[in-house]
Design an enzyme around this catalytic site. Structure first.
Site, PDB file in Angstrom:
ATOM      1  N   TYR A 187     -13.539   1.133  -3.391  1.00 49.44           N
ATOM      2  CA  TYR A 187     -12.280   0.369  -3.451  1.00 49.44           C
ATOM      3  C   TYR A 187     -11.960  -0.209  -2.072  1.00 49.44           C
ATOM      4  O   TYR A 187     -11.611  -1.392  -1.947  1.00 49.44           O
ATOM      5  CB  TYR A 187     -11.127   1.251  -3.955  1.00 49.44           C
ATOM      6  CG  TYR A 187      -9.805   0.510  -3.942  1.00 49.44           C
ATOM      7  CD1 TYR A 187      -9.552  -0.516  -4.843  1.00 49.44           C
ATOM      8  CD2 TYR A 187      -8.819   0.818  -2.996  1.00 49.44           C
ATOM      9  CE1 TYR A 187      -8.350  -1.215  -4.818  1.00 49.44           C
ATOM     10  CE2 TYR A 187      -7.618   0.126  -2.967  1.00 49.44           C
ATOM     11  CZ  TYR A 187      -7.388  -0.891  -3.873  1.00 49.44           C
ATOM     12  OH  TYR A 187      -6.203  -1.593  -3.834  1.00 49.44           O
ATOM     13  N   ARG A 244      -4.986  -9.945 -18.708  1.00 50.65           N
ATOM     14  CA  ARG A 244      -5.736  -9.766 -19.959  1.00 50.65           C
ATOM     15  C   ARG A 244      -4.842  -9.364 -21.123  1.00 50.65           C
ATOM     16  O   ARG A 244      -5.170  -9.616 -22.262  1.00 50.65           O
ATOM     17  CB  ARG A 244      -6.839  -8.721 -19.753  1.00 50.65           C
ATOM     18  CG  ARG A 244      -7.946  -9.188 -18.814  1.00 50.65           C
ATOM     19  CD  ARG A 244      -8.814  -8.044 -18.375  1.00 50.65           C
ATOM     20  NE  ARG A 244      -8.026  -7.020 -17.689  1.00 50.65           N
ATOM     21  CZ  ARG A 244      -8.487  -5.859 -17.278  1.00 50.65           C
ATOM     22  NH1 ARG A 244      -9.749  -5.546 -17.482  1.00 50.65           N
ATOM     23  NH2 ARG A 244      -7.702  -4.999 -16.658  1.00 50.65           N
ATOM     24  N   ARG A 245      -3.690  -8.742 -20.862  1.00 55.20           N
ATOM     25  CA  ARG A 245      -2.846  -8.241 -21.966  1.00 55.20           C
ATOM     26  C   ARG A 245      -1.833  -9.297 -22.420  1.00 55.20           C
ATOM     27  O   ARG A 245      -0.787  -9.482 -21.794  1.00 55.20           O
ATOM     28  CB  ARG A 245      -2.155  -6.946 -21.527  1.00 55.20           C
ATOM     29  CG  ARG A 245      -3.122  -5.764 -21.485  1.00 55.20           C
ATOM     30  CD  ARG A 245      -2.521  -4.559 -20.834  1.00 55.20           C
ATOM     31  NE  ARG A 245      -2.340  -4.715 -19.402  1.00 55.20           N
ATOM     32  CZ  ARG A 245      -1.823  -3.790 -18.591  1.00 55.20           C
ATOM     33  NH1 ARG A 245      -1.420  -2.639 -19.098  1.00 55.20           N
ATOM     34  NH2 ARG A 245      -1.711  -4.021 -17.295  1.00 55.20           N
ATOM     35  N   ALA A 256       1.654  -6.705 -15.093  1.00 53.77           N
ATOM     36  CA  ALA A 256       2.208  -5.425 -14.613  1.00 53.77           C
ATOM     37  C   ALA A 256       2.438  -5.521 -13.105  1.00 53.77           C
ATOM     38  O   ALA A 256       2.028  -6.490 -12.451  1.00 53.77           O
ATOM     39  CB  ALA A 256       1.230  -4.278 -14.907  1.00 53.77           C
ATOM     40  N   GLY A 257       3.129  -4.527 -12.589  1.00 49.47           N
ATOM     41  CA  GLY A 257       3.188  -4.250 -11.161  1.00 49.47           C
ATOM     42  C   GLY A 257       3.556  -5.415 -10.246  1.00 49.47           C
ATOM     43  O   GLY A 257       4.504  -6.173 -10.497  1.00 49.47           O
ATOM     44  N   PHE A 285      -1.056   1.153 -10.909  1.00 50.37           N
ATOM     45  CA  PHE A 285      -2.306   1.233 -10.149  1.00 50.37           C
ATOM     46  C   PHE A 285      -2.977   2.607 -10.248  1.00 50.37           C
ATOM     47  O   PHE A 285      -4.172   2.709 -10.543  1.00 50.37           O
ATOM     48  CB  PHE A 285      -1.983   0.885  -8.686  1.00 50.37           C
ATOM     49  CG  PHE A 285      -3.145   0.948  -7.745  1.00 50.37           C
ATOM     50  CD1 PHE A 285      -3.987  -0.141  -7.566  1.00 50.37           C
ATOM     51  CD2 PHE A 285      -3.396   2.092  -7.004  1.00 50.37           C
ATOM     52  CE1 PHE A 285      -5.052  -0.082  -6.681  1.00 50.37           C
ATOM     53  CE2 PHE A 285      -4.456   2.157  -6.116  1.00 50.37           C
ATOM     54  CZ  PHE A 285      -5.292   1.068  -5.956  1.00 50.37           C
ATOM     55  N   VAL A 310     -10.298 -12.368 -14.840  1.00 50.88           N
ATOM     56  CA  VAL A 310     -10.785 -13.068 -13.644  1.00 50.88           C
ATOM     57  C   VAL A 310     -12.263 -12.803 -13.363  1.00 50.88           C
ATOM     58  O   VAL A 310     -12.879 -13.497 -12.551  1.00 50.88           O
ATOM     59  CB  VAL A 310      -9.937 -12.728 -12.383  1.00 50.88           C
ATOM     60  CG1 VAL A 310      -8.500 -13.195 -12.528  1.00 50.88           C
ATOM     61  CG2 VAL A 310     -10.015 -11.242 -12.037  1.00 50.88           C
ATOM     62  N   GLY A 365       0.789  -0.585   1.526  1.00 45.46           N
ATOM     63  CA  GLY A 365       0.364   0.808   1.395  1.00 45.46           C
ATOM     64  C   GLY A 365       0.681   1.263  -0.016  1.00 45.46           C
ATOM     65  O   GLY A 365       0.505   0.505  -0.977  1.00 45.46           O
ATOM     66  N   LEU A 366       1.169   2.475  -0.169  1.00 45.40           N
ATOM     67  CA  LEU A 366       1.396   3.035  -1.512  1.00 45.40           C
ATOM     68  C   LEU A 366       2.534   2.316  -2.237  1.00 45.40           C
ATOM     69  O   LEU A 366       3.666   2.265  -1.742  1.00 45.40           O
ATOM     70  CB  LEU A 366       1.730   4.523  -1.398  1.00 45.40           C
ATOM     71  CG  LEU A 366       0.568   5.430  -0.955  1.00 45.40           C
ATOM     72  CD1 LEU A 366       1.088   6.787  -0.483  1.00 45.40           C
ATOM     73  CD2 LEU A 366      -0.441   5.607  -2.079  1.00 45.40           C
TER      74      LEU A 366
HETATM   75  P1  NDP Z   1      -1.130  -2.690 -11.701  1.00 51.61           P
HETATM   76  O1  NDP Z   1      -2.196  -1.875 -12.350  1.00 51.61           O
HETATM   77  O2  NDP Z   1       0.289  -2.351 -11.976  1.00 51.61           O
HETATM   78  O3  NDP Z   1      -1.369  -4.225 -11.996  1.00 51.61           O
HETATM   79  C1  NDP Z   1      -2.644  -4.799 -11.893  1.00 51.61           C
HETATM   80  C2  NDP Z   1      -2.651  -6.161 -12.560  1.00 51.61           C
HETATM   81  O4  NDP Z   1      -3.951  -6.740 -12.418  1.00 51.61           O
HETATM   82  C3  NDP Z   1      -2.342  -6.074 -14.036  1.00 51.61           C
HETATM   83  O5  NDP Z   1      -1.486  -7.130 -14.390  1.00 51.61           O
HETATM   84  C4  NDP Z   1      -3.703  -6.259 -14.685  1.00 51.61           C
HETATM   85  O6  NDP Z   1      -3.516  -6.893 -15.937  1.00 51.61           O
HETATM   86  C5  NDP Z   1      -4.375  -7.199 -13.690  1.00 51.61           C
HETATM   87  N1  NDP Z   1      -5.833  -7.188 -13.810  1.00 51.61           N
HETATM   88  C6  NDP Z   1      -6.683  -6.149 -13.643  1.00 51.61           C
HETATM   89  N2  NDP Z   1      -7.938  -6.519 -13.906  1.00 51.61           N
HETATM   90  C7  NDP Z   1      -7.878  -7.838 -14.259  1.00 51.61           C
HETATM   91  C8  NDP Z   1      -8.839  -8.794 -14.676  1.00 51.61           C
HETATM   92  N3  NDP Z   1     -10.142  -8.478 -14.773  1.00 51.61           N
HETATM   93  N4  NDP Z   1      -8.420 -10.053 -14.946  1.00 51.61           N
HETATM   94  C9  NDP Z   1      -7.129 -10.384 -14.851  1.00 51.61           C
HETATM   95  N5  NDP Z   1      -6.159  -9.529 -14.476  1.00 51.61           N
HETATM   96  C10 NDP Z   1      -6.540  -8.266 -14.194  1.00 51.61           C
HETATM   97  O7  NDP Z   1      -1.432  -2.557 -10.125  1.00 51.61           O
HETATM   98  P2  NDP Z   1      -0.704  -3.226  -8.853  1.00 51.61           P
HETATM   99  O8  NDP Z   1       0.340  -4.147  -9.255  1.00 51.61           O
HETATM  100  O9  NDP Z   1      -0.378  -2.133  -7.932  1.00 51.61           O
HETATM  101  O10 NDP Z   1      -1.946  -4.006  -8.233  1.00 51.61           O
HETATM  102  C11 NDP Z   1      -1.915  -5.385  -7.923  1.00 51.61           C
HETATM  103  C12 NDP Z   1      -2.750  -5.635  -6.683  1.00 51.61           C
HETATM  104  O11 NDP Z   1      -2.182  -4.912  -5.595  1.00 51.61           O
HETATM  105  C13 NDP Z   1      -4.206  -5.183  -6.779  1.00 51.61           C
HETATM  106  O12 NDP Z   1      -5.021  -6.154  -6.176  1.00 51.61           O
HETATM  107  C14 NDP Z   1      -4.216  -3.889  -5.973  1.00 51.61           C
HETATM  108  O13 NDP Z   1      -5.484  -3.622  -5.448  1.00 51.61           O
HETATM  109  C15 NDP Z   1      -3.209  -4.216  -4.903  1.00 51.61           C
HETATM  110  N6  NDP Z   1      -2.600  -3.105  -4.196  1.00 51.61           N
HETATM  111  C16 NDP Z   1      -1.935  -2.128  -4.893  1.00 51.61           C
HETATM  112  C17 NDP Z   1      -1.352  -1.076  -4.193  1.00 51.61           C
HETATM  113  C18 NDP Z   1      -0.677   0.069  -4.871  1.00 51.61           C
HETATM  114  O14 NDP Z   1      -0.509   1.139  -4.241  1.00 51.61           O
HETATM  115  N7  NDP Z   1      -0.242  -0.062  -6.109  1.00 51.61           N
HETATM  116  C19 NDP Z   1      -1.395  -1.037  -2.720  1.00 51.61           C
HETATM  117  C20 NDP Z   1      -2.126  -2.099  -2.116  1.00 51.61           C
HETATM  118  C21 NDP Z   1      -2.678  -3.104  -2.837  1.00 51.61           C
HETATM  119  P3  NDP Z   1      -4.414  -6.689 -17.242  1.00 51.61           P
HETATM  120  O15 NDP Z   1      -4.831  -5.258 -17.274  1.00 51.61           O
HETATM  121  O16 NDP Z   1      -3.479  -7.081 -18.351  1.00 51.61           O
HETATM  122  O17 NDP Z   1      -5.535  -7.646 -17.079  1.00 51.61           O
HETATM  123  C1  8X3 Z   2      -3.855   0.669  -2.894  1.00 54.66           C
HETATM  124  C2  8X3 Z   2      -3.294   1.600  -1.878  1.00 54.66           C
HETATM  125  O1  8X3 Z   2      -3.812   3.673  -0.515  1.00 54.66           O
HETATM  126  O2  8X3 Z   2      -4.340   3.763  -2.871  1.00 54.66           O
HETATM  127  O3  8X3 Z   2      -4.533  -0.393  -2.330  1.00 54.66           O
HETATM  128  O4  8X3 Z   2      -5.668   2.448  -1.368  1.00 54.66           O
HETATM  129  S1  8X3 Z   2      -4.344   2.929  -1.647  1.00 54.66           S
END
Ligand code: NDP
Ligand code: 8X3
Length: 255
Positions: free
Chosen positions: A155, A37-38, A15-16, A192, A63, A186-187
């Site tokens: 977090y 995981r999915r 995802a993401g 997420f 992980v 940021g956002l």
């Molecule tokens: P999403 O929820 O869209 O994606 C998160 C991904 O991480 C998924 O593919 C999920 O896959 C995977 N994941 C979660 N837990 C595990 C695990 N235990 N083992 C393997 N894979 C895992 O969120 P984002 O894409 O936004 O997040 C990605 C990164 O970006 C994160 O580190 C987040 O903290 C960071 N981030 C996000 C921001 C935001 O605003 N969205 C801003 C700043 C940083 P699955 O569930 O299939 O395992």
């Molecule tokens: C994710 C962005 O602002 O929700 O890392 O912490 S915030």
């Protein structure tokens, strides 16, 4: 730096931001191994990219499971067995409770995933980079690794830990010639916030109400840019914010 003949490993690719990074690296000609995981999501992504002619290797991995991480990464098949670029992206947030009301399970999941999971993967991949004398670790940090906001203490602590690990890794790998970067968004409108609020879409959508957040593709763009600088250039840190966001808690909202 040309990405053809490079092997990239992306964690959290179902995802993401992780999925967008896989697509960006594959489009740039890299071979991409990716996990999450999915299984269904990973396979759908692999099919999409293989149909476009990319060389990809999806595999299921949590992980948090140290021994499974070590075994999976030691057993990556050819031609994916020697990643030159590692994108440590897998991560999540759970809840937005003040510490006095916090759930220990939420805290444990964030620390297990964001901090320990990142360490397990890094420990499994980096020795090969050192042995080969080249490599690039790109951690997905966050503005939450630079600031703290109400309800986000744990977090934010996990992302501050990522920031410290990134800086420490850069020191430890300096003599090995390995690049270490952090991309701190940021956002970003991904899954997420839906994960943070355990499927409560109304609450998740409110996070981005009235403002224009980053997309996962915006972040992947920054990751790809860092990865493709000339070999003597290390992009140490990128803080990538939506124009509507000036700080973790300062967001311009309209309407
Ligand atoms: P999403 O929820 O869209 O994606 C998160 C991904 O991480 C998924 O593919 C999920 O896959 C995977 N994941 C979660 N837990 C595990 C695990 N235990 N083992 C393997 N894979 C895992 O969120 P984002 O894409 O936004 O997040 C990605 C990164 O970006 C994160 O580190 C987040 O903290 C960071 N981030 C996000 C921001 C935001 O605003 N969205 C801003 C700043 C940083 P699955 O569930 O299939 O395992
Ligand atoms: C994710 C962005 O602002 O929700 O890392 O912490 S915030």
């Amino acid at each position: 730096m040309d990405l053809r003949d490079q092997v990239v490993l992306v964690t959290g690719a179902s995802a993401g931001i992780g999925r967008a990074c896989v697509r960006a690296f594959a489009a740039a000609g890299a071979r991409v191994a990716f996990c999450g995981r999915r299984r269904d999501r990973l396979e759908a992504l692999a099919e999409e990219l293989a149909a476009a002619g990319a060389e990809v290797h999806p595999f299921v991995l949590d992980v948090r499971r140290r021994q499974e991480v070590a075994a999976a990464l030691a057993g990556l098949p050819e031609p994916f067995s020697a990643p030159g670029i590692l994108v440590n992206n897998a991560g999540l947030s759970r809840g937005l409770d003040p510490i006095q009301d916090g759930e220990w399970r939420d805290w444990e999941e964030m620390i297990e995933t964001n901090v320990k999971g990142l360490l397990w993967v890094t420990r499994a991949v980096v020795p090969g980079m050192v042995a080969r004398g080249r490599g690039h670790v790109i951690n997905i940090g966050s503005i939450a690794g630079r600031e703290v906001y109400p309800g986000g203490a744990v977090y934010c602590a996990s992302k501050h830990a990522v920031a410290a690990i990134t800086r420490g890794l850069r020191l430890d790998l300096n003599q090995a010639g390995i690049r270490v970067s952090t991309v701190d968004p940021g956002l970003v409108n991904t899954e997420f916030s839906t994960v943070r609020f355990r499927g409560d879409r109304t609450r998740a959508d409110a996070t981005y109400a009235g403002m224009t957040p980053l997309t996962a593709e915006d972040v992947a763009d920054a990751v790809l840019w860092a990865a493709t600088r000339p070999a003597h250039v290390n992009v140490a840190e990128i803080l990538l914010l939506p124009t509507d966001q000036a700080a973790a808690t300062v967001v311009r909202r309209r309407g």
